[in-house]
Structures are given as structure tokens and as C-alpha cells.
Design an enzyme around this catalytic site. Structure first.
Site, mmCIF file in Angstrom:
data_model
loop_
_atom_site.group_PDB
_atom_site.id
_atom_site.type_symbol
_atom_site.label_atom_id
_atom_site.label_comp_id
_atom_site.label_asym_id
_atom_site.label_seq_id
_atom_site.Cartn_x
_atom_site.Cartn_y
_atom_site.Cartn_z
ATOM 1 N N ASN A 165 0.865 -1.184 0.000
ATOM 2 C CA ASN A 165 0.000 0.000 0.000
ATOM 3 C C ASN A 165 0.904 1.238 0.000
ATOM 4 O OD1 ASN A 165 -1.872 1.996 0.419
ATOM 5 N ND2 ASN A 165 -2.458 1.338 2.486
ATOM 6 N N LYS A 188 0.106 4.245 -0.509
ATOM 7 C CA LYS A 188 -0.582 5.465 -0.041
ATOM 8 C C LYS A 188 -0.314 6.624 -1.013
ATOM 9 C CE LYS A 188 -0.549 3.545 4.558
ATOM 10 N NZ LYS A 188 -0.629 3.727 5.974
ATOM 11 N N HIS A 240 -9.956 1.209 4.283
ATOM 12 C CA HIS A 240 -8.734 1.503 5.037
ATOM 13 C C HIS A 240 -9.034 2.523 6.136
ATOM 14 C CE1 HIS A 240 -4.717 2.817 6.067
ATOM 15 N NE2 HIS A 240 -4.283 1.683 5.536
ATOM 16 N N GLU A 255 -7.511 4.978 7.185
ATOM 17 C CA GLU A 255 -7.261 6.393 6.842
ATOM 18 C C GLU A 255 -8.450 6.986 6.095
ATOM 19 O OE1 GLU A 255 -3.408 5.799 5.096
ATOM 20 O OE2 GLU A 255 -2.551 5.487 7.090
ATOM 21 N N GLU A 307 -6.075 -4.744 10.280
ATOM 22 C CA GLU A 307 -5.101 -3.674 10.521
ATOM 23 C C GLU A 307 -5.519 -2.885 11.756
ATOM 24 O OE1 GLU A 307 -2.691 -2.366 6.908
ATOM 25 O OE2 GLU A 307 -4.504 -1.180 6.893
ATOM 26 N N GLY A 323 1.758 2.695 11.230
ATOM 27 C CA GLY A 323 2.706 3.810 11.254
ATOM 28 C C GLY A 323 3.535 3.892 12.526
ATOM 29 N N SER A 341 2.605 -1.525 10.445
ATOM 30 C CA SER A 341 4.037 -1.494 10.763
ATOM 31 C C SER A 341 4.753 -2.815 10.482
ATOM 32 C CB SER A 341 4.244 -1.049 12.214
ATOM 33 O OG SER A 341 3.648 0.206 12.410
#
Ligand code: PGA
Length: 253
Positions: A7, A9, A94, A96, A164, A170, A212
Site C-alpha cells: 500500500n 498510499k 482503510h 485512513e 489492521e 505507522g 508497521s
């Protein structure tokens, strides 16, 4: 077959860099037999990268689609457009995007549209935080069942679930989930899927871990966590690290 998804991003900032990363990964991919690799760059790069992918050693995916098929939706991309330029997967739900207001109903609409347009949905679920009471289990169940609402067992072999946990995205590679805690979640997800699709369809659905992921933590997670692969963010942009991850996953056979 294991699956590892990159991914990217909103990175990298130029097509030239994207081509460079893609080519570096492709060069090393030749020897993988047991690991399917999906690169999800920003959609604007998919077309060009698919022309570099004639041998289909890698799969390409998008990071999102809109929940309507066509029409007056400024700035949106339809599943058909992405399929047409070479995507065969799409990351949906996702965290985000959920943070920007995407809810379970929209994720469900997008999954249905992806399936209709032959894009394999990579369905992200994950709790924001963990509590001692275990409320995150019911949160995950709700996210998963809402995402899969109205999707029958004939689609089960197309489904990829990416667990996730938001608190692990992150972060430093050591500060993520422990393999035994991951295994517990995987068993929980499998129970929900078995109840919905029948035990006979369970093996067809892949369950990945993301948050991560790095060469430092993949080995024990794949060995002890009960997963079928990974969704990798930052380290998928560093070819050297991504290749290391792929090699470790490939070795687990
Ligand atoms: P990360 O991102 O590997 O950088 O934590 C994972 C993701 O958000 O998919």
C-alpha cells in the site's frame, strides 16, 4: 499461496520514482513461487506501471474506488476505470479513509461494486484501541459483518480480509501486535466467516495482517499468527525491505 500487498498510499511524488520502485521489486520477484504480490500505487500510476508488467509477475491494485458506477461525481474514480487500466485488486475500508468519514455502509457498497467489476476487494478492518473488557471483538465483528452484508458465498474465494489494528499503523516495528494476540483475532475472524460462509469456504478467504510490517517482525507473525500474508505500508516503498519481507514469507512453506 500467500499474499503480500503493498500500500504505497500517497507516495511517491513522481511517476519516475514509482517506476523505479516498481522495477526494483519486479527484478527480484522472479524466484517467488508461493507468494502472490499486489502493488497498490496511487491510481494515477497504475496505467503506466501495468505497461511495465507485461509478464504479470506482479498484480496491480488501487487504493480506493467510488461507490457509484458512473455519473456526475467530481474527482471520483469508478471500479471499471481502474480495471480498464490494469488494476485487479482494490483496498477498501482503510482506516485512513474511515477517519475521513467513510462508514461501514459505504465500505459495503464499494465491496459489492468491486466484485461486480472483477476487482478483488482487500477489506480492511481494525479497532482503534484495545480495552481490557474486549469490546474490540464486537467492534471487529460489526465491521466485518457490515462489510460483507449481502455478499454471498460464491464470492468467498475473491475476498481478502486485512486486519489492521489502527493503533499499530505507522509505528515502530517492535510496537505492534504479538503473534499470539494476532492468532486470537484470526481465529475470531475465521469463526465469523465460517458462520457466514460455511466451513467449506473458509480456506478460500485470505486473512492478512497490516500495521508497521517490516522485515524485523514478519517471520514470527507469519509463523505463529495464523495469517495468509501481509498488507505493507511504509516498507513497501523501500524495495530492499519489501523484498526481504517477500523472501521471509516465501520461505514459510
Ligand atoms: P504501515 O501502513 O505499514 O506504514 O504501518 C500499513 C497500512 O496502513 O496499510
Amino acid at each position: 499461496m500467500k499474499t503480500v500487498i503493498a500500500n504505497w498510499k500517497m507516495n511517491p511524488q513522481s511517476l519516475r520514482e514509482a517506476e523505479g520502485i516498481f522495477k526494483s521489486i519486479k527484478k527480484k520477484i522472479l524466484k517467488l513461487k508461493e507468494t502472490e504480490v499486489v502493488i497498490c500505487p496511487p491510481s494515477i500510476y497504475v496505467n503506466k506501471l501495468s505497461t511495465l508488467n507485461k509478464s504479470n509477475l506482479l498484480n496491480l491494485g488501487a487504493q480506493d474506488i467510488f461507490y457509484q458506477e458512473k455519473g456526475s461525481w467530481t474527482g471520483k474514480l469508478s471500479p471499471k476505470m481502474l480495471r480498464e487500466i490494469g488494476a485487479s485488486f482494490v483496498i477498501l475500508g482503510h482506516s485512513e479513509n474511515r477517519q475521513l468519514g467513510e462508514n461501514n455502509e459505504i465500505v459495503n457498497l464499494k465491496i459489492k461494486l468491486a466484485l461486480k467489476n472483477r476487482l478483488g476487494p482487500i477489506i480492511c478492518i481494525g479497532e482503534k484501541k484495545r480495552d481490557n473488557e474486549g469490546d474490540y471483538f464486537s467492534f471487529l465483528e460489526d465491521q466485518l459483518l457490515s462489510a460483507l452484508k449481502g455478499i454471498g458465498s460464491s464470492f468467498s474465494k475473491k475476498l481478502v480480509i486485512a486486519y489492521e489494528p489502527v493503533w499499530a499503523i505507522g509505528k515502530a516495528s517492535k510496537k505492534i501486535i504479538k503473534p499470539k494476540d494476532l492468532l486470537q483475532i484470526v481465529i475470531f475472524i475465521k469463526k465469523i466467516l465460517a458462520d457466514k460462509y460455511g466451513i467449506e469456504n473458509l480456506e478460500k478467504i485470505k486473512i492478512l495482517y497490516g500495521g508497521s510490517v517490516s522485515p524485523l517482525n514478519v517471520e514470527e507473525l507469519i509463523r505463529e499468527g495464523g495469517i495468509n500474508g501481509f498488507l505493507v505500508g511504509r516498507d513497501s516503498l523501500i524495495p530492499e525491505n519489501f523484498i526481504k519481507i517477500l523472501k521471509i514469507v516465501e520461505k514459510q512453506f
